[in-house]
Design an enzyme around this catalytic site. Structure first.
Site, PDB file in Angstrom:
ATOM      1  N   ALA A  78      16.249   1.475 -19.888  1.00  0.00           N
ATOM      2  CA  ALA A  78      16.424   1.722 -21.318  1.00  0.00           C
ATOM      3  C   ALA A  78      17.741   2.479 -21.450  1.00  0.00           C
ATOM      4  CB  ALA A  78      15.272   2.554 -21.847  1.00  0.00           C
ATOM      5  N   SER A  88      11.922   2.385 -18.345  1.00  0.00           N
ATOM      6  CA  SER A  88      10.985   3.011 -19.274  1.00  0.00           C
ATOM      7  C   SER A  88      10.459   2.016 -20.291  1.00  0.00           C
ATOM      8  CB  SER A  88      11.669   4.120 -20.070  1.00  0.00           C
ATOM      9  OG  SER A  88      11.886   5.222 -19.263  1.00  0.00           O
ATOM     10  N   HIS A 109      12.492  10.395 -27.441  1.00  0.00           N
ATOM     11  CA  HIS A 109      11.974   9.495 -26.402  1.00  0.00           C
ATOM     12  C   HIS A 109      10.987   8.491 -26.998  1.00  0.00           C
ATOM     13  CE1 HIS A 109      11.006   8.053 -22.478  1.00  0.00           C
ATOM     14  NE2 HIS A 109       9.759   8.471 -22.520  1.00  0.00           N
ATOM     15  N   TYR A 163      17.408  13.572 -12.746  1.00  0.00           N
ATOM     16  CA  TYR A 163      17.130  14.712 -13.625  1.00  0.00           C
ATOM     17  C   TYR A 163      15.772  15.342 -13.361  1.00  0.00           C
ATOM     18  CZ  TYR A 163      14.423  11.439 -16.529  1.00  0.00           C
ATOM     19  OH  TYR A 163      13.523  10.521 -16.967  1.00  0.00           O
ATOM     20  N   GLU A 164      14.907  14.661 -12.601  1.00  0.00           N
ATOM     21  CA  GLU A 164      13.618  15.255 -12.252  1.00  0.00           C
ATOM     22  C   GLU A 164      13.790  16.327 -11.187  1.00  0.00           C
ATOM     23  OE1 GLU A 164      10.185  12.350 -12.001  1.00  0.00           O
ATOM     24  OE2 GLU A 164      11.838  10.941 -12.090  1.00  0.00           O
ATOM     25  N   HIS A 188      14.051   9.835 -11.038  1.00  0.00           N
ATOM     26  CA  HIS A 188      15.366  10.081 -11.628  1.00  0.00           C
ATOM     27  C   HIS A 188      15.975  11.354 -11.057  1.00  0.00           C
ATOM     28  CE1 HIS A 188      13.020   7.709 -14.462  1.00  0.00           C
ATOM     29  NE2 HIS A 188      14.164   7.156 -14.817  1.00  0.00           N
ATOM     30  N   HIS A 243       6.368   5.325 -16.995  1.00  0.00           N
ATOM     31  CA  HIS A 243       6.550   4.836 -15.629  1.00  0.00           C
ATOM     32  C   HIS A 243       5.208   4.860 -14.927  1.00  0.00           C
ATOM     33  CE1 HIS A 243      10.993   4.744 -15.224  1.00  0.00           C
ATOM     34  NE2 HIS A 243      10.887   5.472 -16.309  1.00  0.00           N
ATOM     35  N   MET A 258      20.300   7.127 -17.847  1.00  0.00           N
ATOM     36  CA  MET A 258      20.117   8.165 -16.823  1.00  0.00           C
ATOM     37  C   MET A 258      19.628   7.601 -15.488  1.00  0.00           C
ATOM     38  SD  MET A 258      18.290  10.965 -19.276  1.00  0.00           S
ATOM     39  CE  MET A 258      18.838  11.207 -20.977  1.00  0.00           C
ATOM     40  N   SER A 259      19.928   6.355 -15.207  1.00  0.00           N
ATOM     41  CA  SER A 259      19.457   5.775 -13.936  1.00  0.00           C
ATOM     42  C   SER A 259      20.422   4.700 -13.467  1.00  0.00           C
ATOM     43  CB  SER A 259      18.063   5.155 -14.134  1.00  0.00           C
ATOM     44  OG  SER A 259      18.153   3.992 -14.926  1.00  0.00           O
ATOM     45  N   ASN A 287      18.030   2.602 -28.485  1.00  0.00           N
ATOM     46  CA  ASN A 287      18.424   3.496 -29.592  1.00  0.00           C
ATOM     47  C   ASN A 287      19.949   3.507 -29.683  1.00  0.00           C
ATOM     48  OD1 ASN A 287      17.864   5.118 -26.928  1.00  0.00           O
ATOM     49  ND2 ASN A 287      19.473   6.240 -28.014  1.00  0.00           N
TER      50      ASN A 287
END
Ligand code: HPA
Length: 296
Positions: free
Chosen positions: A137, A54, A271, A109-110, A107, A85, A235-236, A259
């Site tokens: 990220a 990201s 985000h 989560y998609e 991802h 992306h 998350m990846s 972050n």
């Protein structure tokens, strides 16, 4: 990227070619077909593929003799709808090496199945790409992983609740029970250290914990992850790294700490902060990648 990649704008499910289940043919055949298509479009013989997380897609603009292949045109290739992306493969050269930059990833989560999340890596394997650099990220858990830090991933903890190798094993890809003792290549990590020293870019090393998302973690989860030995959370990356090792591809992972993880400071996570930090560090990030690729 998720590690990145947060801020999903839709499930992505139902995009032509995004799913693999219930369709004729095998993942192996689909990955081979996509690889042959890419070979016919100038992607053969690459030294490295770089998956851009990201907000880190600008690296692709730094390739020489570059050409762009939108994901939508590549057979069976899934689309990601996450902000930050781009959804394109950019081929080119950098410091004399042939590079394929994958700007955009899908991802878990998609709502995609693992086979879809890792399809791009399967294709890189079928294309014969010997090594991948997975970038993301991530939220910083340990004190040395403060906002803006770049962290070389020494190892990961997969807490996504799924594994991309679940299901029948296709031996043409790799072993049923592949070893994961050295997922992140020690020689490539050493190259990252050398490149960082050369470029004057400070880097950290640490353990990346992969979670499903898309909600950010609770402070209690982050405390638990810290206790487990994690330095950064995202998350990846873990599914791609597992599949790459399954196929014998060498892996380097780099997290951009965008972050502080939840509860490290009282402020809520956004985000936008992820994207803003990625924007701020992209010069260092690109310099580091250039230095690494120059050493391959
Ligand atoms: N948690 C999970 N994924 C992330 C984070 C985070 O804090 N930052 C960027 N990706």
């Amino acid at each position: 990227m998720s590690g990145s990649g947060i801020g999903d704008q839709g499930s992505g499910i139902g995009h032509p070619g995004s799913g693999t289940e219930g369709r004729p043919g095998s993942d192996f055949d689909r990955a081979t077909e996509a690889a042959e298509w890419l070979r016919g479009h100038g992607c053969g013989g690459a030294d490295v593929a770089v998956v851009l997380g990201s907000g880190l897609g600008d690296f692709a603009d730094h390739l020489d003799e570059s050409f762009t292949l939108p994901y939508a045109g590549i057979p069976h290739w899934p689309a990601s709808r996450v902000i930050g992306h781009a959804g394109k493969l950019v081929g080119g050269t950098l410091r004399g090496k042939r590079v394929l930059a994958l700007s955009g990833r899908v991802h878990l989560y998609e709502g995609h199945p693992m086979a879809t999340v890792t399809f791009a890596i399967r294709v890189m394997g079928r294309l014969g790409v010997p090594r991948v650099i997975l970038t993301n990220a991530a939220g910083g858990i340990s004190p040395n992983c403060s906002r803006g830090a770049l962290m070389v991933i020494d190892d990961h903890i997969n807490l996504m609740g799924d594994n991309p190798l679940v299901g029948p094993n296709d031996e043409r890809f790799g072993l049923r029970f592949p070893d994961m003792s050295h997922v992140y290549s020690p020689p490539l990590r050493a190259m990252a250290d050398a490149a960082a020293a050369e470029q004057g870019v400070p880097i950290q090393h640490g353990v990346y914990v992969a979670v499903l998302g898309p909600s950010y973690e609770t402070p209690a989860e982050i405390r638990a992850f810290r206790g487990l030995g994690a330095d950064a959370v995202g998350m990846s990356t873990a599914p791609e790294a597992i599949v790459a090792r399954h196929m014998g591809i060498e892996v380097l992972g780099i997290s951009c700490i965008t972050n502080p993880a939840a509860g490290v400071f009282p402020e809520p996570l956004h985000h936008e902060e992820v994207m803003e930090t990625a924007r701020q560090v992209k010069g260092q990030f690109i310099g580091l990648l250039e230095g690494i690729i120059g050493r391959l």
